[in-house]
Design an enzyme around this catalytic site. Structure first.
Site, mmCIF file in Angstrom:
data_model
loop_
_atom_site.group_PDB
_atom_site.id
_atom_site.type_symbol
_atom_site.label_atom_id
_atom_site.label_comp_id
_atom_site.label_asym_id
_atom_site.label_seq_id
_atom_site.Cartn_x
_atom_site.Cartn_y
_atom_site.Cartn_z
ATOM 1 N N GLU A 273 3.750 -6.043 7.327
ATOM 2 C CA GLU A 273 3.080 -4.975 8.083
ATOM 3 C C GLU A 273 3.556 -4.825 9.522
ATOM 4 O OE1 GLU A 273 0.147 -5.877 4.745
ATOM 5 O OE2 GLU A 273 1.610 -6.962 5.956
ATOM 6 N N GLY B 151 -0.364 -5.176 0.885
ATOM 7 C CA GLY B 151 -1.606 -5.124 0.123
ATOM 8 C C GLY B 151 -1.504 -5.794 -1.229
ATOM 9 N N ALA C 236 0.847 -1.188 0.000
ATOM 10 C CA ALA C 236 0.000 0.000 0.000
ATOM 11 C C ALA C 236 0.886 1.243 0.000
ATOM 12 C CB ALA C 236 -0.909 -0.003 1.225
ATOM 13 N N GLU D 23 -2.077 -9.393 -0.539
ATOM 14 C CA GLU D 23 -3.492 -9.516 -0.173
ATOM 15 C C GLU D 23 -4.381 -9.452 -1.412
ATOM 16 O OE1 GLU D 23 -4.077 -7.753 4.217
ATOM 17 O OE2 GLU D 23 -3.047 -6.372 2.861
#
Length: 260
Positions: A135, A112, A66, A115
């Site tokens: 993360e 992300g 992200a 994910e």
């Protein structure tokens, strides 16, 4: 609609979406998430789309995570909203799409990015790809479904090790644990994904959409996967595709499916 951060190509019934932020290693920001949602939604509504391939531009990254600069100063409430909106807008949306989505992981798939790949229905990685959920090294946890989908794919113990260590795995390790379906050379990645797509598009779009829904039901709280399967199986009997498929079988010819 014109897009700033993604590219869409379509060849017959197979669409390819390319996340195009090479200077940011294709990191997901709010605009990219919104554009991806709009693109997936439009392609799903187009009956001519039978399969979608998702990849990143260049050879360095699928999606390197992200865009941290967007949320570095967020409050608790803003963090909750970020995860909830992201899951609803893109990650859960892709997972529940009636059109199969194949992730062509062409490089780093981190945070992300991994994910997003896990939300896709099938994953193929280049032999140079690396994957991870880093993360906790930033003081947060995966917020776009990573803590839920990774254990489903590779098991609780391996998932916890990946998440808690913030480490990366190679494409071969990802294949060995079931995180990806196949590993191929970089130059073979998109052609191989297209081969999978070609196998899929020969089949009934109506049945494929119901199969995706039935498989996903097993992982949704409050849903009984077996009951969903039974109901979906019954619904198939009311489709034009079922009538065409059975008729073609009895007539010893190839079926021509419409998705109805």
């Amino acid at each position: 609609m014109s897009y700033k951060n993604i590219l869409i190509e379509k060849e017959h019934t197979v669409a390819t979406i390319t996340i195009n932020r090479p200077e940011k290693l294709n990191a997901l920001n709010k605009l990219t998430i919104q554009e991806l949602h709009h693109a997936f939604s439009e392609l799903e509504q187009n009956q001519d789309t039978r399969a979608i391939i998702l990849t990143g531009s260049g050879e360095k990254a699928f999606v390197a995570g992200a865009d941290i600069a967007e949320f570095a100063r967020f409050s608790v409430e803003e963090g909750v909203q970020l995860a909830a909106q992201g899951q609803d807008t893109l990650f859960n949306f892709v997972e529940n799409l009636r059109v199969p989505v194949i992730a062509a992981i062409n490089g780093f798939a981190l945070g992300g990015g991994l994910e997003l790949a896990m939300a896709c229905h099938i994953r193929v990685a280049s032999d140079t790809a690396k994957m991870g959920l880093p993360e906790v090294s930033l003081g947060i946890i995966p917020g776009y479904g990573g803590t839920q989908r990774l254990p489903q794919l590779i098991g609780k113990g391996r998932a916890l090790e990946m998440i808690l260590s913030a480490g990366m795995v190679t494409a071969e390790e990802a294949y060995r644990t079931g995180l990806v379906n196949y590993v191929v050379a970089q130059e073979e990645l998109l052609p191989y994904c297209n081969e999978i797509a070609q196998k899929i598009i020969k089949n009934s779009p109506a049945a494929i959409g119901m199969a995706i829904n039935a498989v996903n039901a097993n992982y949704k709280e409050g849903e009984n996967g077996f009951e969903t399967e039974i109901k979906s199986f019954g619904k198939c009997f009311g489709t034009v595709d079922f009538k065409e498929g059975t008729k073609a079988f009895l007539e010893k010819r190839k079926a021509v499916f419409t998705g109805e």
